[in-house]
Design a protein around this motif. Structure first.
Motif, PDB file in Angstrom:
ATOM      1  N   ARG A   1       0.831  -1.207   0.000  1.00  0.00           N
ATOM      2  CA  ARG A   1       0.000   0.000   0.000  1.00  0.00           C
ATOM      3  C   ARG A   1       0.863   1.254   0.000  1.00  0.00           C
ATOM      4  O   ARG A   1       0.552   2.230  -0.685  1.00  0.00           O
ATOM      5  CB  ARG A   1      -0.907  -0.016   1.236  1.00  0.00           C
ATOM      6  N   MET A   2       1.985   1.207   0.744  1.00  0.00           N
ATOM      7  CA  MET A   2       2.855   2.377   0.797  1.00  0.00           C
ATOM      8  C   MET A   2       3.492   2.626  -0.571  1.00  0.00           C
ATOM      9  O   MET A   2       3.607   3.772  -1.018  1.00  0.00           O
ATOM     10  CB  MET A   2       3.946   2.177   1.854  1.00  0.00           C
ATOM     11  N   LEU A   3       3.898   1.529  -1.245  1.00  0.00           N
ATOM     12  CA  LEU A   3       4.508   1.693  -2.563  1.00  0.00           C
ATOM     13  C   LEU A   3       3.503   2.231  -3.573  1.00  0.00           C
ATOM     14  O   LEU A   3       3.832   3.060  -4.421  1.00  0.00           O
ATOM     15  CB  LEU A   3       5.082   0.346  -3.045  1.00  0.00           C
ATOM     16  N   THR A   4       2.258   1.752  -3.482  1.00  0.00           N
ATOM     17  CA  THR A   4       1.230   2.232  -4.413  1.00  0.00           C
ATOM     18  C   THR A   4       0.973   3.714  -4.214  1.00  0.00           C
ATOM     19  O   THR A   4       0.954   4.509  -5.172  1.00  0.00           O
ATOM     20  CB  THR A   4      -0.066   1.438  -4.217  1.00  0.00           C
ATOM     21  N   ALA A   5       0.757   4.093  -2.934  1.00  0.00           N
ATOM     22  CA  ALA A   5       0.505   5.507  -2.645  1.00  0.00           C
ATOM     23  C   ALA A   5       1.720   6.357  -3.001  1.00  0.00           C
ATOM     24  O   ALA A   5       1.601   7.453  -3.570  1.00  0.00           O
ATOM     25  CB  ALA A   5       0.138   5.683  -1.177  1.00  0.00           C
ATOM     26  N   GLY A   6       2.919   5.829  -2.698  1.00  0.00           N
ATOM     27  CA  GLY A   6       4.129   6.579  -2.996  1.00  0.00           C
ATOM     28  C   GLY A   6       4.323   6.779  -4.491  1.00  0.00           C
ATOM     29  O   GLY A   6       4.741   7.847  -4.940  1.00  0.00           O
ATOM     30  N   SER A   7       3.999   5.764  -5.284  1.00  0.00           N
ATOM     31  CA  SER A   7       4.153   5.879  -6.738  1.00  0.00           C
ATOM     32  C   SER A   7       3.243   6.957  -7.302  1.00  0.00           C
ATOM     33  O   SER A   7       3.642   7.744  -8.176  1.00  0.00           O
ATOM     34  CB  SER A   7       3.848   4.532  -7.402  1.00  0.00           C
ATOM     35  N   VAL A   8       2.012   7.006  -6.792  1.00  0.00           N
ATOM     36  CA  VAL A   8       1.069   8.014  -7.270  1.00  0.00           C
ATOM     37  C   VAL A   8       1.546   9.416  -6.916  1.00  0.00           C
ATOM     38  O   VAL A   8       1.571  10.324  -7.763  1.00  0.00           O
ATOM     39  CB  VAL A   8      -0.335   7.759  -6.690  1.00  0.00           C
ATOM     40  N   VAL A   9       1.945   9.587  -5.636  1.00  0.00           N
ATOM     41  CA  VAL A   9       2.410  10.910  -5.199  1.00  0.00           C
ATOM     42  C   VAL A   9       3.669  11.317  -5.948  1.00  0.00           C
ATOM     43  O   VAL A   9       3.816  12.454  -6.409  1.00  0.00           O
ATOM     44  CB  VAL A   9       2.646  10.912  -3.681  1.00  0.00           C
ATOM     45  N   ASP A  10       4.614  10.364  -6.105  1.00  0.00           N
ATOM     46  CA  ASP A  10       5.853  10.660  -6.830  1.00  0.00           C
ATOM     47  C   ASP A  10       5.559  11.091  -8.267  1.00  0.00           C
ATOM     48  O   ASP A  10       6.158  12.040  -8.779  1.00  0.00           O
ATOM     49  CB  ASP A  10       6.761   9.436  -6.845  1.00  0.00           C
ATOM     50  N   SER A  11       4.663  10.370  -8.929  1.00  0.00           N
ATOM     51  CA  SER A  11       4.346  10.688 -10.323  1.00  0.00           C
ATOM     52  C   SER A  11       3.764  12.088 -10.445  1.00  0.00           C
ATOM     53  O   SER A  11       4.095  12.842 -11.380  1.00  0.00           O
ATOM     54  CB  SER A  11       3.374   9.657 -10.897  1.00  0.00           C
ATOM     55  N   VAL A  12       2.882  12.445  -9.508  1.00  0.00           N
ATOM     56  CA  VAL A  12       2.285  13.785  -9.543  1.00  0.00           C
ATOM     57  C   VAL A  12       3.355  14.856  -9.337  1.00  0.00           C
ATOM     58  O   VAL A  12       3.407  15.857 -10.064  1.00  0.00           O
ATOM     59  CB  VAL A  12       1.176  13.901  -8.471  1.00  0.00           C
ATOM     60  N   LEU A  13       4.218  14.647  -8.348  1.00  0.00           N
ATOM     61  CA  LEU A  13       5.271  15.629  -8.083  1.00  0.00           C
ATOM     62  C   LEU A  13       6.255  15.739  -9.240  1.00  0.00           C
ATOM     63  O   LEU A  13       6.660  16.840  -9.628  1.00  0.00           O
ATOM     64  CB  LEU A  13       6.012  15.256  -6.800  1.00  0.00           C
ATOM     65  N   LEU A  14       6.642  14.588  -9.804  1.00  0.00           N
ATOM     66  CA  LEU A  14       7.578  14.606 -10.932  1.00  0.00           C
ATOM     67  C   LEU A  14       6.950  15.269 -12.157  1.00  0.00           C
ATOM     68  O   LEU A  14       7.625  15.972 -12.913  1.00  0.00           O
ATOM     69  CB  LEU A  14       8.035  13.190 -11.269  1.00  0.00           C
ATOM     70  N   GLY A  15       5.651  15.025 -12.349  1.00  0.00           N
ATOM     71  CA  GLY A  15       4.957  15.693 -13.450  1.00  0.00           C
ATOM     72  C   GLY A  15       4.945  17.198 -13.282  1.00  0.00           C
ATOM     73  O   GLY A  15       5.090  17.948 -14.248  1.00  0.00           O
ATOM     74  N   ALA A  16       4.793  17.645 -12.032  1.00  0.00           N
ATOM     75  CA  ALA A  16       4.806  19.091 -11.775  1.00  0.00           C
ATOM     76  C   ALA A  16       6.203  19.669 -12.009  1.00  0.00           C
ATOM     77  O   ALA A  16       6.353  20.759 -12.577  1.00  0.00           O
ATOM     78  CB  ALA A  16       4.352  19.358 -10.339  1.00  0.00           C
ATOM     79  N   VAL A  17       7.231  18.929 -11.594  1.00  0.00           N
ATOM     80  CA  VAL A  17       8.605  19.406 -11.812  1.00  0.00           C
ATOM     81  C   VAL A  17       8.923  19.486 -13.295  1.00  0.00           C
ATOM     82  O   VAL A  17       9.630  20.391 -13.763  1.00  0.00           O
ATOM     83  CB  VAL A  17       9.601  18.473 -11.093  1.00  0.00           C
ATOM     84  N   ALA A  18       8.381  18.560 -14.071  1.00  0.00           N
ATOM     85  CA  ALA A  18       8.655  18.535 -15.512  1.00  0.00           C
ATOM     86  C   ALA A  18       8.086  19.747 -16.236  1.00  0.00           C
ATOM     87  O   ALA A  18       8.468  20.016 -17.376  1.00  0.00           O
ATOM     88  CB  ALA A  18       8.094  17.257 -16.129  1.00  0.00           C
TER      89      ALA A  18
END
Length: 390
Positions: free
Chosen positions: A44-61
């Motif tokens: 569950r932590m990896l799933t939630a972390g992947s979603v949050v990471d993707s959103v943050l990385l998309g914003a940085v891009a």
């Protein structure tokens, strides 16, 4: 065997390993600051972390400079065969930003996988529970397992590094728009090189032709007055050739010297100087320039001068001493140039580089050039539109 072991001793393997491990830093920092990770399952932590990471990385891009920074880092550490395969331009479109976001997500994912693999391998070699089991026995078993485990780890790094490089080329490589811009730049550079080659051919070729004719005539005619006149023509022609050469070198310099560009390329209003040189070389010239310099755009006047120069030079070269006729007039929105010379002197004409250059000049200006025999004369006819680009 060399194919198996040689990648393990290449510098690219270890710089790519470093590049991969840098990707895990972001994931590690995010894991430490995730709220509510205590008591939560790993899945569950990896799933939630992947979603949050993707959103943050998309914003940085979305930051245009991110693509530039990532491209530079990938060029240095991933060591592609050709640096231009990985772009370093700033993001200019939403497609560039999407590709940058995909790259960042893929980089963090591959970096996380590489980090986990590296840490667990080191734990296994240290006698800990690296991959869910502890090596049997004591230090002797760890020594026996060290070589195959390290070999497997290094080859995993080699494959992951190659995958990272392929993703960098695909996602950070030049976009179609950038490739088109680069192709256009190369085309412009080639056109500029061709233009400079024509400039040198026309100006230096004219000067050498006149110089050779004058030197030959001065040797044949034992007249001090004629010799003085021939030397004066050679001197003046050489001076003009040096000026043309300097103008060309100014264009070639990356940083022209202050004031170096003040010398403008000659225009059609300077054609009488060509005719005087031809007359001094022994060829009568009948010229009718019925065009004022102010009636022509600057580029048209300069190109017309070069065309007339080429016509006069060819006449001097292939039919020395033969009369030359030059006309320039405006008619129906076109600049018409006419250069003809008699072949009575026995000259042989052909389609050399000079005439090809004349045709290229005319075509670039939207006009046309025709050259050939008309009766006992060789005639060059050129028509150039006054309204360039239409």
């Amino acid at each position: 065997m060399s194919k198996i072991f040689s990648p393990l001793f290449q510098a690219a393997t270890y710089t790519r390993w470093l590049h991969l491990l840098l990707g895990v830093v972001f994931a590690g920092v995010m894991v430490m600051i995730y709220p509510g990770t205590v008591g939560v399952s790993t899945a569950r932590m990896l799933t939630a972390g992947s979603v949050v990471d993707s959103v943050l990385l998309g914003a940085v891009a979305l930051v245009p400079a991110m693509r530039h920074v990532e491209g530079l880092q990938a060029r240095i550490l991933l060591m592609p065969q050709r640096e231009e395969d990985i772009g370093v331009a700033y993001s200019r479109s939403w497609a560039d930003r999407r590709r940058t976001a995909l790259w960042l997500i893929a980089r963090v994912a591959l970096g996380t996988a590489t980090g986990v693999l590296t840490v667990r391998t080191l734990l296994l070699l240290g006698g800990g529970r690296g991959f869910g089991f502890r090596p049997p026995g004591g230090p002797l078993w760890r020594v026996v397992l060290a070589l195959p485990v390290l070999f497997a780890l290094l080859w995993a790094v080699v494959l992951l590094g190659r995958l990272q490089l392929a993703l960098a080329v695909a996602l950070l490589g030049p976009s179609p728009a950038e490739r088109l811009a680069e192709a256009e730049l190369r085309a412009e550079q080639l056109l500029e090189r061709n233009r400079l080659a024509r400039e040198l051919h026309d100006s230096i070729g004219h000067a050498l032709t006149v110089t050779i004719l004058q030197a030959g005539a001065a040797r044949e005619v034992a007249d001090p007055a004629f010799l003085d006149k021939a030397l004066a023509v050679i001197e003046e022609t050489g001076r003009r050739a040096m000026e043309d050469l300097e103008r060309t070198l100014v264009v070639l310099r990356e940083a022209p010297e202050p004031g170096a560009s003040a010398a403008e390329r000659p225009g059609l209003d300077q054609a009488p100087g060509l005719f005087d040189t031809a007359r001094a070389a022994g060829s009568p010239v009948e010229a009718a320039i019925e065009v004022q310099a102010r009636q022509l755009p600057g580029v048209l006047s300069r190109e017309a001068y070069r065309i007339v120069q080429e016509g006069v030079t060819n006449a001097l070269k292939h039919a020395p001493g033969a009369p030359i006729t030059v006309r320039a007039e405006l008619a129906d929105g076109m600049l018409a140039l006419h250069c003809a010379n008699s072949l009575a002197a026995g000259g042989r004409r052909g389609g050399g580089k000079g005439l090809r250059g004349v045709r290229e000049r005319a075509a670039l200006l939207g006009g046309e050039a025709v050259a050939g025999l008309e009766g006992s004369e060789w005639v060059l006819r050129v028509r150039l539109p006054l309204r360039l680009g239409l």
